[in-house]
Design an enzyme around this catalytic site. Structure first.
Site, PDB file in Angstrom:
ATOM      1  N   GLU A  36     -32.351 -27.145  -8.695  1.00 34.24           N
ATOM      2  CA  GLU A  36     -32.288 -25.938  -9.526  1.00 34.24           C
ATOM      3  C   GLU A  36     -33.447 -25.880 -10.527  1.00 34.24           C
ATOM      4  O   GLU A  36     -33.896 -26.918 -11.023  1.00 34.24           O
ATOM      5  CB  GLU A  36     -30.970 -25.933 -10.315  1.00 34.24           C
ATOM      6  CG  GLU A  36     -29.763 -25.867  -9.417  1.00 34.24           C
ATOM      7  CD  GLU A  36     -28.466 -26.239 -10.117  1.00 34.24           C
ATOM      8  OE1 GLU A  36     -27.436 -25.636  -9.784  1.00 34.24           O
ATOM      9  OE2 GLU A  36     -28.465 -27.128 -10.980  1.00 34.24           O
ATOM     10  N   ASP A  39     -19.751 -27.356 -11.272  1.00 36.48           N
ATOM     11  CA  ASP A  39     -20.966 -26.662 -11.701  1.00 36.48           C
ATOM     12  C   ASP A  39     -21.794 -26.148 -10.525  1.00 36.48           C
ATOM     13  O   ASP A  39     -23.008 -26.009 -10.625  1.00 36.48           O
ATOM     14  CB  ASP A  39     -21.816 -27.565 -12.617  1.00 36.48           C
ATOM     15  CG  ASP A  39     -22.274 -28.844 -11.919  1.00 36.48           C
ATOM     16  OD1 ASP A  39     -21.855 -29.082 -10.770  1.00 36.48           O
ATOM     17  OD2 ASP A  39     -23.055 -29.596 -12.520  1.00 36.48           O
TER      18      ASP A  39
HETATM   19  N1  LIG Z   1     -21.958 -29.076 -17.082  1.00 31.16           N
HETATM   20  C1  LIG Z   1     -23.119 -29.664 -17.242  1.00 31.16           C
HETATM   21  O1  LIG Z   1     -23.917 -29.274 -18.082  1.00 31.16           O
HETATM   22  C2  LIG Z   1     -23.458 -30.853 -16.394  1.00 31.16           C
HETATM   23  C3  LIG Z   1     -24.566 -31.641 -16.732  1.00 31.16           C
HETATM   24  C4  LIG Z   1     -24.819 -32.796 -15.991  1.00 31.16           C
HETATM   25  C5  LIG Z   1     -23.993 -33.123 -14.913  1.00 31.16           C
HETATM   26  N2  LIG Z   1     -22.949 -32.293 -14.584  1.00 31.16           N
HETATM   27  C6  LIG Z   1     -22.053 -32.607 -13.467  1.00 31.16           C
HETATM   28  O2  LIG Z   1     -21.195 -33.646 -13.899  1.00 31.16           O
HETATM   29  C7  LIG Z   1     -20.756 -34.396 -12.769  1.00 31.16           C
HETATM   30  C8  LIG Z   1     -20.903 -35.864 -13.043  1.00 31.16           C
HETATM   31  O3  LIG Z   1     -22.263 -36.202 -13.132  1.00 31.16           O
HETATM   32  P1  LIG Z   1     -22.715 -37.733 -13.160  1.00 31.16           P
HETATM   33  O4  LIG Z   1     -24.185 -37.742 -13.324  1.00 31.16           O
HETATM   34  O5  LIG Z   1     -21.871 -38.500 -14.120  1.00 31.16           O
HETATM   35  O6  LIG Z   1     -22.315 -38.128 -11.641  1.00 31.16           O
HETATM   36  P2  LIG Z   1     -22.013 -39.583 -11.033  1.00 31.16           P
HETATM   37  O7  LIG Z   1     -22.098 -39.430  -9.560  1.00 31.16           O
HETATM   38  O8  LIG Z   1     -22.842 -40.612 -11.700  1.00 31.16           O
HETATM   39  O9  LIG Z   1     -20.480 -39.856 -11.441  1.00 31.16           O
HETATM   40  C9  LIG Z   1     -19.409 -39.122 -10.943  1.00 31.16           C
HETATM   41  C10 LIG Z   1     -18.165 -40.003 -10.915  1.00 31.16           C
HETATM   42  O10 LIG Z   1     -17.053 -39.194 -10.521  1.00 31.16           O
HETATM   43  C11 LIG Z   1     -16.179 -40.041  -9.782  1.00 31.16           C
HETATM   44  N3  LIG Z   1     -15.232 -39.217  -9.038  1.00 31.16           N
HETATM   45  C12 LIG Z   1     -15.452 -38.430  -7.947  1.00 31.16           C
HETATM   46  N4  LIG Z   1     -14.298 -37.831  -7.564  1.00 31.16           N
HETATM   47  C13 LIG Z   1     -13.344 -38.219  -8.453  1.00 31.16           C
HETATM   48  C14 LIG Z   1     -11.968 -37.920  -8.604  1.00 31.16           C
HETATM   49  N5  LIG Z   1     -11.335 -37.118  -7.739  1.00 31.16           N
HETATM   50  N6  LIG Z   1     -11.278 -38.473  -9.642  1.00 31.16           N
HETATM   51  C15 LIG Z   1     -11.918 -39.319 -10.513  1.00 31.16           C
HETATM   52  N7  LIG Z   1     -13.224 -39.636 -10.417  1.00 31.16           N
HETATM   53  C16 LIG Z   1     -13.936 -39.106  -9.402  1.00 31.16           C
HETATM   54  C17 LIG Z   1     -17.137 -40.867  -8.913  1.00 31.16           C
HETATM   55  O11 LIG Z   1     -16.520 -42.043  -8.420  1.00 31.16           O
HETATM   56  C18 LIG Z   1     -18.265 -41.167  -9.922  1.00 31.16           C
HETATM   57  O12 LIG Z   1     -18.071 -42.397 -10.594  1.00 31.16           O
HETATM   58  C19 LIG Z   1     -21.599 -33.907 -11.599  1.00 31.16           C
HETATM   59  O13 LIG Z   1     -20.798 -33.056 -10.813  1.00 31.16           O
HETATM   60  C20 LIG Z   1     -22.725 -33.150 -12.236  1.00 31.16           C
HETATM   61  O14 LIG Z   1     -23.213 -32.132 -11.417  1.00 31.16           O
HETATM   62  C21 LIG Z   1     -22.671 -31.177 -15.312  1.00 31.16           C
END
Ligand SMILES: NC(=O)c1ccc[n+]([C@@H]2O[C@H](COP(=O)([O-])OP(=O)(O)OC[C@H]3O[C@@H](n4cnc5c(N)ncnc54)[C@H](O)[C@@H]3O)[C@@H](O)[C@H]2O)c1
Length: 358
Positions: free
Chosen positions: A75, A246
């Protein structure tokens, strides 16, 4: 016929000031964060974001430009306040961690609108984690129940510690209850937060994690509609900070929760495509967070209300973070000058500059 070309002297070959753009590497970003302090920086960033939410109306706004594939999304997130222009490149690839790579990486740029010249190029993987956490805590200041001290942190990946420390720094959270489907992720967060001053409780299920928590943060990564929280799990008066939903087809909350909660969001045109809002009909009510911050709409109204910050991450938050970095690196050694812009002595003689360098 081309005349003889006079080679440039070493002094002439050296880029001028205008050609040099401050560049903040990952290494220097880590130094800057430690120099400022993680919690003070989260508070300062929240201040910058809050200032920009107050002047929300004057920004150029567009939903981010997303390029989807089967495995993830890339993005671009641009915005401008008329004086400065910023954009972030960011990806989201939930399968990446299984391959030893991060789900989210990013870098970004700030430019001067008057000249169009970039004034900052910086890593934004760490900065995104900091700004997302600062935005969450800034929203929770207006939306969480008064005196909230305990939060659930569901999804214990890259963002988790930042999310938790921002709630500590801005709201005074003293306890975090962790859950992840991968116990190793929970162990990692518990290890990283030892010594933070927080009471850290590792839980075996999402149900256990939300026990006694007033703030429920969901920050999971999955390329599908997931149900991290079901309706029966969400009691009166809690604040839900939903970070992981997101992308189109990527949500975290059961629809009944979204229907019942009072929804607050960043930019409706983007959230409708990417947030929990994509589950709801066109006329589903919401409040834009900038209106709460600028005092034109109420945040939490009473102790019984369930509030939901349907966070997707918006360009203005990155713009605020870029402003912060530009201001904070001045006079420090936390950047290098990058020879990024061609800068011929005669602005129209770009070709001559090339030929004289041969
Ligand atoms: N809203 C925002 O501004 C924003 C900003 C950054 C990241 N994000 C989003 O946040 C999310 C997390 O990002 P990250 O960098 O920490 O990712 P990451 O992959 O490092 O961590 C995600 C974690 O979620 C866990 N997980 C997956 N399914 C699960 C479930 N059903 N129950 C419990 N845990 C579960 C995984 O095991 C993993 O440890 C991503 O989807 C990312 O796109 C949003």
């Amino acid at each position: 016929m081309a005349g003889p070309v006079t080679p440039l002297s070493p002094a002439e070959l050296a880029p001028s000031d205008k050609a040099l753009v401050p560049f903040v590497s990952v290494d220097n970003m880590m130094r800057l964060i430690h120099h400022v302090g993680i919690e003070p920086m989260l508070r300062e960033l929240a201040g910058y974001i809050e200032d920009d939410f107050r002047r929300w109306e004057l920004f150029d706004k567009t939903p981010r430009v997303a390029s989807h594939s089967d495995v993830g999304v890339i993005e671009l997130m641009p915005t401008s306040d008329g004086e400065a222009y910023g954009f972030k490149y960011v990806n989201g690839h939930p399968k990446n961690t299984r391959e030893g790579l991060q789900t989210v990486t990013a870098f970004g740029l700030l430019a001067d609108v008057y000249t169009g010249y970039p004034v900052l190029l910086t890593e934004m993987t760490l900065l995104t984690a900091m700004r997302t956490a600062a935005t969450s805590a800034m929203a929770a200041k207006y939306l969480a129940p008064k005196g909230a001290r305990c939060m659930a942190m569901i999804g214990n990946g890259a963002q988790a510690e930042f999310q938790t420390l921002a709630m500590k720094a801005l709201l005074g959270i003293d306890t975090v209850r962790l859950f992840d489907i991968d116990a190793r992720a929970t162990e990692k967060v518990a290890r990283n937060l030892a010594g933070s001053g927080l009471t850290v409780v590792s839980c075996a299920s999402a149900e256990e994690a939300i026990e006694g928590a007033q703030i429920l943060t969901t920050c999971t990564a999955d390329k599908q509609n997931a149900t991290i929280l079901t309706d029966n799990m969400v009691g009166a008066g809690v604040h839900i900070n939903a970070i992981g939903g997101d992308c189109p087809g990527k949500t975290e909350l059961h629809r009944d929760i979204v229907a019942r909660a009072e929804m607050f969001l960043e930019y409706p045109e983007q959230t409708r495509i990417e947030g929990e809002l994509q589950q709801m009909p066109e006329d589903h009510p919401f409040t834009e967070l900038w209106q709460v911050v600028s005092g034109t709409a109420p945040g939490r109204r009473d102790a019984q209300q369930v509030t939901l910050f349907d966070s997707v991450g918006f360009a203005i938050e990155d713009f605020s973070a870029l402003r912060f970095v530009r201001d904070r690196i001045r006079g420090t050694a936390y950047y290098a000058d990058l020879d990024l812009l061609a800068d011929p002595d005669d602005p129209r003689d770009l070709f001559g500059m090339l030929m004289r360098s041969g």
